[in-house]
Design a protein around this motif. Structure first.
Motif, mmCIF file in Angstrom:
data_model
loop_
_atom_site.group_PDB
_atom_site.id
_atom_site.type_symbol
_atom_site.label_atom_id
_atom_site.label_comp_id
_atom_site.label_asym_id
_atom_site.label_seq_id
_atom_site.Cartn_x
_atom_site.Cartn_y
_atom_site.Cartn_z
ATOM 1 N N ALA A 1 41.170 54.051 42.706
ATOM 2 C CA ALA A 1 40.302 54.378 41.582
ATOM 3 C C ALA A 1 39.284 53.266 41.372
ATOM 4 O O ALA A 1 39.455 52.132 41.825
ATOM 5 C CB ALA A 1 41.125 54.603 40.317
ATOM 6 N N GLY A 2 38.237 53.620 40.630
ATOM 7 C CA GLY A 2 37.181 52.659 40.340
ATOM 8 C C GLY A 2 35.918 53.393 39.954
ATOM 9 O O GLY A 2 35.888 54.636 39.917
ATOM 10 N N PRO A 3 34.837 52.676 39.668
ATOM 11 C CA PRO A 3 33.571 53.322 39.307
ATOM 12 C C PRO A 3 32.929 54.002 40.514
ATOM 13 O O PRO A 3 33.387 53.822 41.649
ATOM 14 C CB PRO A 3 32.721 52.137 38.803
ATOM 15 N N ALA B 1 32.116 52.554 44.563
ATOM 16 C CA ALA B 1 32.884 51.304 44.678
ATOM 17 C C ALA B 1 33.517 51.152 46.054
ATOM 18 O O ALA B 1 34.126 50.121 46.344
ATOM 19 C CB ALA B 1 33.965 51.257 43.603
ATOM 20 N N GLY B 2 33.412 52.191 46.899
ATOM 21 C CA GLY B 2 34.005 52.113 48.233
ATOM 22 C C GLY B 2 35.346 52.798 48.355
ATOM 23 O O GLY B 2 36.080 52.567 49.311
ATOM 24 N N LYS B 3 35.676 53.683 47.408
ATOM 25 C CA LYS B 3 36.990 54.341 47.405
ATOM 26 C C LYS B 3 37.163 55.257 48.618
ATOM 27 O O LYS B 3 38.199 55.228 49.293
ATOM 28 C CB LYS B 3 37.171 55.127 46.099
ATOM 29 N N SER B 4 36.161 56.084 48.867
ATOM 30 C CA SER B 4 36.264 57.016 49.994
ATOM 31 C C SER B 4 36.276 56.290 51.322
ATOM 32 O O SER B 4 36.989 56.670 52.260
ATOM 33 C CB SER B 4 35.104 58.022 49.943
ATOM 34 N N LEU C 1 48.485 51.532 41.778
ATOM 35 C CA LEU C 1 47.056 51.745 41.561
ATOM 36 C C LEU C 1 46.255 50.698 42.333
ATOM 37 O O LEU C 1 46.489 49.500 42.200
ATOM 38 C CB LEU C 1 46.719 51.664 40.075
ATOM 39 N N LEU C 2 45.315 51.163 43.149
ATOM 40 C CA LEU C 2 44.365 50.280 43.818
ATOM 41 C C LEU C 2 43.048 50.388 43.052
ATOM 42 O O LEU C 2 42.398 51.433 43.070
ATOM 43 C CB LEU C 2 44.161 50.692 45.281
ATOM 44 N N TRP C 3 42.663 49.304 42.355
ATOM 45 C CA TRP C 3 41.465 49.347 41.512
ATOM 46 C C TRP C 3 40.309 48.651 42.227
ATOM 47 O O TRP C 3 40.368 47.463 42.516
ATOM 48 C CB TRP C 3 41.726 48.683 40.167
ATOM 49 N N LEU C 4 39.238 49.425 42.496
ATOM 50 C CA LEU C 4 38.047 48.907 43.148
ATOM 51 C C LEU C 4 36.934 48.844 42.115
ATOM 52 O O LEU C 4 36.091 49.740 42.014
ATOM 53 C CB LEU C 4 37.626 49.807 44.319
ATOM 54 N N GLY C 5 36.943 47.816 41.321
ATOM 55 C CA GLY C 5 35.944 47.667 40.273
ATOM 56 C C GLY C 5 36.125 46.326 39.590
ATOM 57 O O GLY C 5 36.932 45.492 40.011
ATOM 58 N N PRO D 1 37.559 43.570 37.434
ATOM 59 C CA PRO D 1 38.935 43.391 36.933
ATOM 60 C C PRO D 1 39.054 43.675 35.443
ATOM 61 O O PRO D 1 40.075 44.191 34.982
ATOM 62 C CB PRO D 1 39.243 41.929 37.263
ATOM 63 N N GLY D 2 38.024 43.346 34.675
ATOM 64 C CA GLY D 2 38.075 43.565 33.241
ATOM 65 C C GLY D 2 38.054 45.025 32.836
ATOM 66 O O GLY D 2 38.400 45.364 31.706
ATOM 67 N N GLU D 3 37.675 45.907 33.755
ATOM 68 C CA GLU D 3 37.611 47.328 33.465
ATOM 69 C C GLU D 3 38.802 48.101 34.025
ATOM 70 O O GLU D 3 38.862 49.331 33.915
ATOM 71 C CB GLU D 3 36.311 47.917 34.030
ATOM 72 N N ALA D 4 39.748 47.403 34.633
ATOM 73 C CA ALA D 4 40.906 48.062 35.246
ATOM 74 C C ALA D 4 41.776 48.711 34.175
ATOM 75 O O ALA D 4 42.024 48.121 33.122
ATOM 76 C CB ALA D 4 41.722 47.059 36.037
ATOM 77 N N PRO D 5 42.247 49.934 34.419
ATOM 78 C CA PRO D 5 43.142 50.593 33.457
ATOM 79 C C PRO D 5 44.454 49.824 33.336
ATOM 80 O O PRO D 5 44.879 49.131 34.260
ATOM 81 C CB PRO D 5 43.375 51.979 34.095
#
Length: 439
Positions: free
Chosen positions: A223-225, A228-231, A301-305, A307-311
């Motif tokens: 996940a991420g904005p 962000a390179g998710k795909s 969860l792999l967060w690509l965004g 760090p302050g916006e991570a769920p």
């Protein structure tokens, strides 16, 4: 019918080096005599000429005879180890089908007979079904523990402790006038203490991972904005073009899921729509809602965004993705310093480290060595037993021996359902339907 004699091919679909045909039931010995002309010494493989009804040769095969009840199914059992060609197996199948009193087995019927004849219990049967379906090392280890009776032995120990507590209650209720019987508050205190200790142990088992998580795979959500390179990352992980990669924000509009095993651990990786609050059209907004739901349900969860916006998530890996694009950007470098790792799926930078991170985190969600996870049905029964054993000290029930004895009886009944001693007929059809015909 349970009293029928059944037969089926129990090995792989022909052609194969060997085809193993099993015959189980009261006419198994007679069937072996008709095909081989004799009944060999019990539990000893013997080479024999197999012949059909008209005396025509079928095959030269190894035959084995296992008189019941000490057999896999708990009844007379014969095995024919044939040459595994299609024609050979088909000829033997047709010959067995023509013998009066024999019929072809239904799916899972051999294992069901083993259960009904007390050779295995329900928990072991469920483990065997999982073992047949296992595709990864973690699934194999978990299923083997269940099939080997790990859970069953634990239930047996709990039942022994319940029986001891129930015996104490019975003695107090029916033989209180005997000189050697403990009576009064001491009995109820001892029962409440014993019930609390057992309830605590059951709670520890309930805290273990569910077996379905191991069987179906841990959910790993990327996940991420937008952009962000998710795909790109999920394509790199599965090593194929699973998701469309585009510089256009909002290209991914749904959750794209694929199974993947890392170091023998089954996982389900999901690419999600980019999370943003504005600028999304109606379809993309639906994708974003689904992405948020996937994040909440994720095992990892792999967060690509940023760090302050991570769920908020108990197991999140913060990833500074697309490192090949932002090198030298001060703001991006500062964000990357707050992440767990730096990654470029395009160049392969950090992929090995990500693999290690995911596997290490996944192992914390799996049972430790020697532990067994519980299936949903088993967990429900165990939770019910725990609830019946949970009695608040000082409450009215804690001082009422009759109520405590009833709680013990109900807890014992709940544990019985784990091993299949009570009320499971409807569920058996579903369980044994998961097996192949020859099992």
């Amino acid at each position: 019918m349970v009293n029928d004699t059944i037969f089926a091919l129990s090995s792989g679909i022909p052609p194969a080096a060997i085809g193993v045909v099993r015959v189980s039931g009261p006419h198994a010995g007679e069937a072996l005599r008709q095909l081989a002309g004799r009944l060999p010494e019990a539990r000893r493989a013997v080479l024999a000429e197999l012949r059909g009804g008209g005396g025509a040769p079928l095959d030269r095969a190894l035959i084995l005879w296992f008189p019941g009840p000490a057999t896999a199914t708990g009844e007379d059992l014969a095995e024919l180890h044939l040459h595994g060609g299609r024609a050979v197996v088909a000829a033997v199948d047709a010959t067995l089908g023509a013998i009066p009193g024999l019929r072809r087995a239904e799916a899972g019927e051999f294992t069901r007979r083993a259960f009904l004849n007390g050779r295995i219990d329900l928990a072991e049967a469920e483990g065997l079904a999982d073992l047949l379906a296992a595709e990864t090392e973690s699934q194999r280890v978990q299923a083997l523990g269940l099939a080997s009776g790990h859970v069953s032995r634990a239930v047996e120990g709990w039942q022994d402790r319940l029986l001891a507590l129930m015996a104490g209650a019975e003695a107090e209720l029916n033989f209180a006038d005997e000189d050697d019987v403990e009576v009064g508050d001491a009995v109820t205190r001892r029962m409440v203490t014993g019930m609390a200790a057992l309830a605590s142990e059951l709670e520890e088992w309930l805290a273990r991972p569910a077996a379905e998580v191991i069987a179906e795979g841990l959910s790993v959500v990327i996940a991420g904005p937008p952009n962000a390179g998710k795909s790109t990352l999920i394509n790199a992980l599965v090593q194929r073009e699973l998701a469309i990669v585009s510089p256009v924000a909002g290209t991914t509009r749904d959750v794209i899921e694929t199974p993947l095993a890392l170091d023998g651990i089954a996982m389900r990786f999901s690419d999600t729509a980019g999370l943003r609050g504005e600028g999304a059209d109606t379809i993309e907004s639906i994708g974003i809602d689904r992405a948020r739901a996937a994040v909440e349900a994720a095992s990892i969860l792999l967060w690509l965004g940023s760090p302050g916006e991570a769920p908020e998530h108990p197991r999140v890996i913060l990833i500074a993705a697309q490192a090949d694009r932002w090198r030298g950007d001060a703001a991006a470098e500062a964000d990357a310093a707050r992440c767990d790792l730096t990654l470029s799926a395009a160049t392969g930078e950090g992929m090995d480290k990500l693999h290690k991170y995911i596997v290490e985190m996944a192992r914390t969600l799996l049972p430790r060595e020697g532990e067994a996870a519980l299936r949903q049905r088993q967990r429900a029964a165990l939770a019910e037993a725990r609830d019946w054993l949970a009695v608040e000290t000082g409450s009215h029930e804690a001082g009422d021996l009759i109520l405590l004895a009833e709680r013990l009886r109900l807890a014992s009944g709940a544990l019985d359902r784990i091993t299949g001693r009570a009320g499971v007929e409807d569920m058996l059809d579903t369980l044994f339907g998961r097996f192949c015909i020859g099992k």
